[in-house]
Scaffold this motif. Sequence first.
Motif, PDB file in Angstrom:
ATOM      1  N   ILE A   1      51.207  44.537  33.844  1.00  0.00           N
ATOM      2  CA  ILE A   1      50.677  44.917  35.180  1.00  0.00           C
ATOM      3  C   ILE A   1      51.405  46.366  35.616  1.00  0.00           C
ATOM      4  O   ILE A   1      52.563  46.250  35.406  1.00  0.00           O
ATOM      5  CB  ILE A   1      50.629  43.685  36.163  1.00  0.00           C
ATOM      6  CG1 ILE A   1      49.793  42.513  35.774  1.00  0.00           C
ATOM      7  CG2 ILE A   1      50.496  44.376  37.579  1.00  0.00           C
ATOM      8  CD1 ILE A   1      50.084  41.360  36.716  1.00  0.00           C
ATOM      9  N   ILE A   2      50.589  46.954  36.338  1.00  0.00           N
ATOM     10  CA  ILE A   2      51.487  48.231  36.842  1.00  0.00           C
ATOM     11  C   ILE A   2      51.437  47.560  38.239  1.00  0.00           C
ATOM     12  O   ILE A   2      50.585  47.727  38.993  1.00  0.00           O
ATOM     13  CB  ILE A   2      50.585  49.360  36.731  1.00  0.00           C
ATOM     14  CG1 ILE A   2      50.340  49.721  35.184  1.00  0.00           C
ATOM     15  CG2 ILE A   2      51.353  50.496  37.417  1.00  0.00           C
ATOM     16  CD1 ILE A   2      49.669  51.057  34.891  1.00  0.00           C
TER      17      ILE A   2
ATOM     18  N   ALA B   1      47.725  46.598  39.283  1.00  0.00           N
ATOM     19  CA  ALA B   1      46.564  46.753  38.549  1.00  0.00           C
ATOM     20  C   ALA B   1      46.879  46.860  37.100  1.00  0.00           C
ATOM     21  O   ALA B   1      47.980  47.177  36.586  1.00  0.00           O
ATOM     22  CB  ALA B   1      46.064  48.220  38.742  1.00  0.00           C
ATOM     23  N   ILE B   2      45.770  46.459  36.363  1.00  0.00           N
ATOM     24  CA  ILE B   2      45.823  46.890  34.702  1.00  0.00           C
ATOM     25  C   ILE B   2      44.716  47.744  34.392  1.00  0.00           C
ATOM     26  O   ILE B   2      43.370  47.328  34.568  1.00  0.00           O
ATOM     27  CB  ILE B   2      45.541  45.452  34.089  1.00  0.00           C
ATOM     28  CG1 ILE B   2      46.461  44.415  34.780  1.00  0.00           C
ATOM     29  CG2 ILE B   2      45.627  45.596  32.725  1.00  0.00           C
ATOM     30  CD1 ILE B   2      46.322  42.981  34.141  1.00  0.00           C
TER      31      ILE B   2
ATOM     32  N   ILE C   1      37.039  47.440  31.489  1.00  0.00           N
ATOM     33  CA  ILE C   1      37.174  47.870  32.885  1.00  0.00           C
ATOM     34  C   ILE C   1      38.420  47.430  33.444  1.00  0.00           C
ATOM     35  O   ILE C   1      39.191  46.885  33.047  1.00  0.00           O
ATOM     36  CB  ILE C   1      35.796  47.136  33.601  1.00  0.00           C
ATOM     37  CG1 ILE C   1      36.292  45.490  33.505  1.00  0.00           C
ATOM     38  CG2 ILE C   1      34.402  47.223  33.256  1.00  0.00           C
ATOM     39  CD1 ILE C   1      35.212  44.710  34.296  1.00  0.00           C
ATOM     40  N   ASP C   2      38.672  48.231  34.626  1.00  0.00           N
ATOM     41  CA  ASP C   2      39.963  48.111  35.245  1.00  0.00           C
ATOM     42  C   ASP C   2      39.792  46.899  36.120  1.00  0.00           C
ATOM     43  O   ASP C   2      38.704  46.486  36.634  1.00  0.00           O
ATOM     44  CB  ASP C   2      40.192  49.384  36.246  1.00  0.00           C
ATOM     45  CG  ASP C   2      40.047  50.492  35.605  1.00  0.00           C
ATOM     46  OD1 ASP C   2      40.376  50.550  34.206  1.00  0.00           O
ATOM     47  OD2 ASP C   2      39.923  51.833  36.013  1.00  0.00           O
ATOM     48  N   VAL C   3      41.138  46.292  36.351  1.00  0.00           N
ATOM     49  CA  VAL C   3      41.259  44.877  37.174  1.00  0.00           C
ATOM     50  C   VAL C   3      42.212  45.377  38.122  1.00  0.00           C
ATOM     51  O   VAL C   3      43.023  46.006  38.016  1.00  0.00           O
ATOM     52  CB  VAL C   3      41.222  43.772  36.363  1.00  0.00           C
ATOM     53  CG1 VAL C   3      40.339  43.672  35.519  1.00  0.00           C
ATOM     54  CG2 VAL C   3      42.736  43.897  35.631  1.00  0.00           C
ATOM     55  N   SER C   4      42.367  44.642  39.410  1.00  0.00           N
ATOM     56  CA  SER C   4      43.424  44.417  40.185  1.00  0.00           C
ATOM     57  C   SER C   4      43.932  43.052  40.415  1.00  0.00           C
ATOM     58  O   SER C   4      43.129  42.141  40.016  1.00  0.00           O
ATOM     59  CB  SER C   4      42.837  45.180  41.718  1.00  0.00           C
ATOM     60  OG  SER C   4      42.438  46.120  41.579  1.00  0.00           O
TER      61      SER C   4
ATOM     62  N   SER D   1      57.395  39.774  43.816  1.00  0.00           N
ATOM     63  CA  SER D   1      57.147  40.938  42.991  1.00  0.00           C
ATOM     64  C   SER D   1      56.311  40.551  41.647  1.00  0.00           C
ATOM     65  O   SER D   1      56.530  39.628  40.960  1.00  0.00           O
ATOM     66  CB  SER D   1      58.308  41.983  42.843  1.00  0.00           C
ATOM     67  OG  SER D   1      57.934  43.092  42.064  1.00  0.00           O
ATOM     68  N   LEU D   2      55.291  41.504  41.396  1.00  0.00           N
ATOM     69  CA  LEU D   2      54.764  41.535  40.231  1.00  0.00           C
ATOM     70  C   LEU D   2      55.168  42.402  39.014  1.00  0.00           C
ATOM     71  O   LEU D   2      54.580  42.488  38.170  1.00  0.00           O
ATOM     72  CB  LEU D   2      53.270  41.627  40.419  1.00  0.00           C
ATOM     73  CG  LEU D   2      52.395  40.512  41.058  1.00  0.00           C
ATOM     74  CD1 LEU D   2      50.999  40.918  41.329  1.00  0.00           C
ATOM     75  CD2 LEU D   2      52.569  39.309  40.221  1.00  0.00           C
ATOM     76  N   LEU D   3      56.354  43.241  39.367  1.00  0.00           N
ATOM     77  CA  LEU D   3      57.023  44.208  38.279  1.00  0.00           C
ATOM     78  C   LEU D   3      57.274  43.536  37.165  1.00  0.00           C
ATOM     79  O   LEU D   3      58.067  42.722  36.999  1.00  0.00           O
ATOM     80  CB  LEU D   3      58.126  45.009  39.200  1.00  0.00           C
ATOM     81  CG  LEU D   3      58.514  45.787  38.534  1.00  0.00           C
ATOM     82  CD1 LEU D   3      57.717  47.425  38.374  1.00  0.00           C
ATOM     83  CD2 LEU D   3      59.888  46.593  39.348  1.00  0.00           C
TER      84      LEU D   3
END
Length: 366
Positions: free
Chosen positions: A142-143, A165-166, A104-107, A116-118
Motif C-alpha cells: 500500500i502507498i 492506494a495500490i 486495475i488500481d485499487v483504493s 496508519s497504513l504506512l
Amino acid sequence: MIRFWTLVFAILLPIQAMAAPVRLKDLADFDGVRGNDLVGYGLVVGLDGTGDSLRNAPFTEEMLAGLLERLGVNVTDDALRSKNVAAVVVTATLPPFARSGSRIDVSVSTIGDAKSLLGGTLVMTPLKAADGNIYAVAQGSIIAGGVAVEGEAARVVQGVPTAGAIPVGARVEREVEFDFAAVQNIRIALRNADFTTATRVEDAINRDFNRRLAVAQDSGTIVVEFRQLGDVNPARVLGRIENLLIEPEDRAKVVIDHKAGTIVMGEQVRISRVAVSQGSLTLRVSEAPLVSQPNPFSAGETVTVPRTMAEVREEPGIGFAEVSSETSLSDLVEGLNALGVRPRDMIDILKSIHAAGALHADLIIE
C-alpha cells in the motif's frame, strides 16, 4: 468580537459565452461503455504497531483468526495480541471491456481504529460487484496518503495515513459479458443535458457522415442508427463519432460556496435594472469583571462583579447604486469592484438581486 460577513476569499472566473469546441467524448457517455464498481473486505498486515486494537475491533480479530486457520495455523482468540494488522475496505472500478488477466488500481481505507497504513501489505482480497460475483482479486503493498507521528503528549498528522492506494493492485478474474459488435444503435448521453447541445451533436454527426444517422430524442440523449451504413464495425463508427468537435451550451449559473467565500459566474449571466445599497455592521462585546474584596478582618467575602461593554459600529458602505438593464457579467464585476465591494458582500448582493428577480441565472449555493 463578532464581525458579520467576515472576508474569507473569493474568485470571479468569467467563462466565455460560446465555449471553445470540445471533443464529443469529453461531453458525453456512450451506452454500454461504462465501468462497474467493485468492493471488498480484507486485511492489511506488516504495520509498525499502527494497526487495529484487536479488543476494540473484534471483526479484525475474527478475520485474522480465519486467515491463519485457512493457512493451516490453529490459534485461539486469546493468543492474538498483534497491533500490526488492520481491517480495510477495498474499492476499485472495473473499466469497460476489461479482460481476464488485466490489472486495475485499487483504493484501501481502514474501518477500525488503525492509526496508519504506512508500510502495510494487503492480503489477497476478492472484489465483488453489485451482482455479488467476484470480478477481481487485490493484493500488494500500500502507498499511504500521509504520515502520523505521536508521543505521550502530542500527535501530529499530515495527510490521511488511514487511506492509501495500490496501483495496478488487482487482477481481473471475470469479464463482464457484453457483445458490442452486435449493437444495433448507439445512444449518446450528455453529461450536462441541454437541448441546444443535443441538436449540435445531432447536426455534427449527420454532417460528418453526410446522411441522417443521429436523432436527438431529448435534451440529454442522441440515438445514432449506424446500421444504415451497412455491415460496419461499431467500434470504428464510435471512434469516429467521439472525436467530433462540439460547441457545448449551458444554462447561466452563479455558484456560491459559503464556506470558502468563492463566487463563480458564467458569461451568460444577465442582470435586469436594479438599485443596490450595501453596508456592514460590527458588534464588539468585551468583558471586564471587577473583583470586590472586603477589608481585612471584616466579615465579608470576595465577590466578582460582572462588567460588560458593548459597542455597535456601522461601517460606511455604498449608497444606492443603479445597475442598468441587461448588464453583462463583465459590467457587473467592474461596477462592484469600482464600488469597493468585498467578495463576501458580493455574495449577499447576488443573493438579494436573485431574490428580487433581477438575476437571470440559476443561483447554486453550496
